[in-house]
Each structure stands twice: as structure tokens, then as C-alpha cells.
Design an enzyme around this catalytic site. Structure first.
Site, PDB file in Angstrom:
ATOM      1  N   ASP A  13       0.867  -1.179   0.000  1.00 30.00           N
ATOM      2  CA  ASP A  13       0.000   0.000   0.000  1.00 30.00           C
ATOM      3  C   ASP A  13       0.910   1.237   0.000  1.00 30.00           C
ATOM      4  O   ASP A  13       1.690   1.424   0.932  1.00 30.00           O
ATOM      5  CB  ASP A  13      -0.860  -0.064   1.275  1.00 30.00           C
ATOM      6  CG  ASP A  13      -1.751   1.143   1.453  1.00 30.00           C
ATOM      7  OD1 ASP A  13      -1.617   2.136   0.706  1.00 30.00           O
ATOM      8  OD2 ASP A  13      -2.594   1.100   2.375  1.00 30.00           O
ATOM      9  N   ILE A  14       0.790   2.063  -1.014  1.00 32.54           N
ATOM     10  CA  ILE A  14       1.711   3.203  -1.150  1.00 32.54           C
ATOM     11  C   ILE A  14       1.567   4.197   0.010  1.00 32.54           C
ATOM     12  O   ILE A  14       2.518   4.902   0.329  1.00 32.54           O
ATOM     13  CB  ILE A  14       1.533   3.896  -2.530  1.00 32.54           C
ATOM     14  CG1 ILE A  14       2.774   4.735  -2.861  1.00 32.54           C
ATOM     15  CG2 ILE A  14       0.264   4.744  -2.570  1.00 32.54           C
ATOM     16  CD1 ILE A  14       2.838   5.218  -4.295  1.00 32.54           C
ATOM     17  N   ASN A  27      -6.676  12.671 -10.628  1.00 30.76           N
ATOM     18  CA  ASN A  27      -7.434  13.002 -11.843  1.00 30.76           C
ATOM     19  C   ASN A  27      -7.315  14.517 -12.053  1.00 30.76           C
ATOM     20  O   ASN A  27      -6.778  15.219 -11.190  1.00 30.76           O
ATOM     21  CB  ASN A  27      -8.886  12.522 -11.753  1.00 30.76           C
ATOM     22  CG  ASN A  27      -9.589  13.090 -10.557  1.00 30.76           C
ATOM     23  OD1 ASN A  27      -9.647  14.307 -10.380  1.00 30.76           O
ATOM     24  ND2 ASN A  27     -10.112  12.227  -9.698  1.00 30.76           N
ATOM     25  N   VAL A  36      -6.053   4.747  -5.687  1.00 30.74           N
ATOM     26  CA  VAL A  36      -4.902   5.215  -4.921  1.00 30.74           C
ATOM     27  C   VAL A  36      -5.092   6.678  -4.476  1.00 30.74           C
ATOM     28  O   VAL A  36      -4.655   7.078  -3.399  1.00 30.74           O
ATOM     29  CB  VAL A  36      -3.592   4.991  -5.726  1.00 30.74           C
ATOM     30  CG1 VAL A  36      -3.448   5.947  -6.861  1.00 30.74           C
ATOM     31  CG2 VAL A  36      -2.387   5.033  -4.813  1.00 30.74           C
ATOM     32  N   ASP A  37      -5.768   7.452  -5.297  1.00 31.31           N
ATOM     33  CA  ASP A  37      -6.052   8.861  -4.987  1.00 31.31           C
ATOM     34  C   ASP A  37      -6.872   8.963  -3.695  1.00 31.31           C
ATOM     35  O   ASP A  37      -6.518   9.711  -2.761  1.00 31.31           O
ATOM     36  CB  ASP A  37      -6.842   9.446  -6.176  1.00 31.31           C
ATOM     37  CG  ASP A  37      -6.894  10.955  -6.197  1.00 31.31           C
ATOM     38  OD1 ASP A  37      -6.250  11.580  -5.339  1.00 31.31           O
ATOM     39  OD2 ASP A  37      -7.579  11.501  -7.080  1.00 31.31           O
ATOM     40  N   SER A 120      -2.453   5.119 -14.007  1.00 35.45           N
ATOM     41  CA  SER A 120      -3.429   4.922 -15.108  1.00 35.45           C
ATOM     42  C   SER A 120      -3.915   3.489 -15.313  1.00 35.45           C
ATOM     43  O   SER A 120      -4.741   3.263 -16.194  1.00 35.45           O
ATOM     44  CB  SER A 120      -2.891   5.447 -16.466  1.00 35.45           C
ATOM     45  OG  SER A 120      -2.976   6.847 -16.514  1.00 35.45           O
ATOM     46  N   GLY A 122      -5.589   1.516 -13.230  1.00 34.96           N
ATOM     47  CA  GLY A 122      -6.792   1.144 -12.480  1.00 34.96           C
ATOM     48  C   GLY A 122      -8.007   1.700 -13.199  1.00 34.96           C
ATOM     49  O   GLY A 122      -8.321   1.290 -14.323  1.00 34.96           O
TER      50      GLY A 122
HETATM   51  P1  ADP Z   1      -5.824   5.521 -12.284  1.00 28.69           P
HETATM   52  O1  ADP Z   1      -7.088   6.338 -12.203  1.00 28.69           O
HETATM   53  O2  ADP Z   1      -4.608   6.343 -12.620  1.00 28.69           O
HETATM   54  O3  ADP Z   1      -5.987   4.307 -13.130  1.00 28.69           O
HETATM   55  P2  ADP Z   1      -6.178   3.946  -9.815  1.00 28.69           P
HETATM   56  O4  ADP Z   1      -5.965   4.407  -8.429  1.00 28.69           O
HETATM   57  O5  ADP Z   1      -7.566   3.574 -10.212  1.00 28.69           O
HETATM   58  O6  ADP Z   1      -5.548   5.091 -10.758  1.00 28.69           O
HETATM   59  O7  ADP Z   1      -5.238   2.704 -10.100  1.00 28.69           O
HETATM   60  C1  ADP Z   1      -3.842   2.802 -10.299  1.00 28.69           C
HETATM   61  C2  ADP Z   1      -3.174   1.626  -9.618  1.00 28.69           C
HETATM   62  O8  ADP Z   1      -3.087   1.908  -8.207  1.00 28.69           O
HETATM   63  C3  ADP Z   1      -3.904   0.292  -9.728  1.00 28.69           C
HETATM   64  O9  ADP Z   1      -2.932  -0.730  -9.970  1.00 28.69           O
HETATM   65  C4  ADP Z   1      -4.536   0.122  -8.356  1.00 28.69           C
HETATM   66  O10 ADP Z   1      -4.683  -1.249  -8.010  1.00 28.69           O
HETATM   67  C5  ADP Z   1      -3.462   0.744  -7.499  1.00 28.69           C
HETATM   68  N1  ADP Z   1      -3.815   1.139  -6.126  1.00 28.69           N
HETATM   69  C6  ADP Z   1      -5.023   1.407  -5.575  1.00 28.69           C
HETATM   70  N2  ADP Z   1      -4.883   1.717  -4.266  1.00 28.69           N
HETATM   71  C7  ADP Z   1      -3.541   1.638  -3.990  1.00 28.69           C
HETATM   72  C8  ADP Z   1      -2.743   1.825  -2.819  1.00 28.69           C
HETATM   73  N3  ADP Z   1      -3.289   2.168  -1.654  1.00 28.69           N
HETATM   74  N4  ADP Z   1      -1.379   1.641  -2.919  1.00 28.69           N
HETATM   75  C9  ADP Z   1      -0.812   1.313  -4.093  1.00 28.69           C
HETATM   76  N5  ADP Z   1      -1.503   1.124  -5.222  1.00 28.69           N
HETATM   77  C10 ADP Z   1      -2.850   1.281  -5.178  1.00 28.69           C
END
Ligand code: ADP
Length: 175
Positions: A13-14, A27, A36-37, A120, A122
Site C-alpha cells: 500500500d503506497i 485526476n 490510490v487517490d 493509469s 486502475g
Molecule cells: P488511475 O485512475 O490512474 O488508473 P487507480 O488508483 O484507479 O488510478 O489505479 C492505479 C493503480 O493503483 C492500480 O494498480 C490500483 O490497483 C493501485 N492502487 C489502488 N490503491 C492503492 C494503494 N493504496 N497503494 C498502491 N496502489 C494502489
């Protein structure tokens, strides 16, 4: 020679990653969202949204810097990656720009470490195999060509599939 030794693929988890800079796959509104946002805004705390509001958004491929608030990071670099629309709208170049502009901000901030999510791939639906190769090639190219103090770049993957793809691409590209 491109720089590969500083790049580490991490499964996790970042928001828990310790780094000088954490990159947010934002976004264009910069007002938070899902994935992740949402996780970054939740972990950083409400002050982050207040700071983000002052930017009045950010174009795809560019980057904006805020403080890290409750994260284990001094700064957050917010970059809206492209939404995949079949590859006909410059998506690959825009994804490259997201990585380049995020790294440029980190270099300006004299960061020694930076953590990226898989931008990008997800909600924005960019094909993972292509995105991982663009991410790795762009990061290693910038580290090799730009004067910088970066010692560690972490690519933090939440899912096993994402982690496996980045590992596979890194092996293919770096040998
Ligand atoms: P985007 O809109 O740029 O596609 P997303 O957040 O939907 O961004 O997804 C980008 C990547 O981040 C995906 O691989 C998703 O599984 C991942 N992700 C979601 N939450 C976390 C987190 N807490 N830590 C790391 N990666 C995450």
C-alpha cells in the site's frame, strides 16, 4: 547506460511507503477520487484537499506538489495520468509525461527517494503490460540522463497481478 539498480518493485500500500516523495495517480480535478487517490487523501488527512483546491486542477501528464501531511513522505506529487481511449489520443506519450514531470518535481525538491503507484492502470484502464514498460523505461531514462540525487525509486503495486507484471517487464528490459 540506463539506470535500473535504483528501481525496486514493491508489493503493498503506497500510503504506508516511506519515501521523500509519494506520487499520486490523481485526476484532472486534483480534488480526490477513487483508488490510490482516495487512499492517499484518506491517509494524508483533510488538509491535503484544502491545499489541492488552490491549483484549480491540473492537465493530464503535468504534476503539482503538496506537502505530505500524515503520510510518511515530505511531499506528494499529484499527476493525472491519461484515460485509455484505445491508444488513439496520445495516451502513451501522456503517461510518459506523467512519469517525467513527477520525477522532475522530485529532482527539484532534492528528493533521495520517490514512490510511484502504477499510474493509469486502475480506473483509467491503461493496458498494464504497456503501462509497466512505459513506466520502467521512462524512470530509468530520466535517472540516467538528468542530474539528480535520487537513490531509490519504488513502484508500489497493490495487487499481485500488477506486481508480477512489473517484475516481468523489468526482467525483460533490464535483463
Ligand atoms: P488511475 O485512475 O490512474 O488508473 P487507480 O488508483 O484507479 O488510478 O489505479 C492505479 C493503480 O493503483 C492500480 O494498480 C490500483 O490497483 C493501485 N492502487 C489502488 N490503491 C492503492 C494503494 N493504496 N497503494 C498502491 N496502489 C494502489
Amino acid at each position: 547506460m540506463w539506470e535500473w539498480s535504483k528501481i525496486t518493485i514493491v508489493k503493498g500500500d503506497i500510503t504506508k511507503q516511506k519515501a521523500d516523495v509519494i506520487v499520486n495517480a490523481a485526476n484532472v480535478s486534483l480534488l480526490g477520487g477513487g483508488g490510490v487517490d482516495g487512499a492517499i487523501h484518506k491517509a494524508a488527512g483533510a488538509e491535503l484537499l484544502k491545499e489541492c483546491k488552490k491549483f484549480h486542477g491540473c492537465p493530464t501528464g503535468e504534476a503539482r506538489v503538496t506537502k505530505g501531511y500524515n503520510l510518511n513522505a515530505k511531499y506528494i506529487v499529484h499527476t493525472p495520468g491519461p484515460i485509455w481511449r484505445g491508444g488513439f489520443f496520445d495516451e502513451q506519450n501522456l503517461l510518459r509525461k506523467s512519469y517525467i514531470n513527477s520525477l522532475k518535481k522530485a529532482i527539484e525538491l532534492k528528493a533521495k527517494s520517490i514512490a510511484f503507484p502504477s499510474i493509469s492502470t486502475g480506473g483509467h484502464k491503461f493496458p498494464l503490460d504497456m503501462a509497466s514498460e512505459i513506466a520502467l523505461a521512462t524512470i530509468s531514462e530520466v535517472l540516467s540522463k538528468e542530474e539528480n540525487e535520487i537513490e531509490n525509486v519504488y513502484i508500489v503495486c497493490k495487487s499481485e497481478d500488477t506486481f508480477d507484471q512489473y517484475e516481468k517487464s523489468k526482467k525483460k528490459m533490464a535483463g
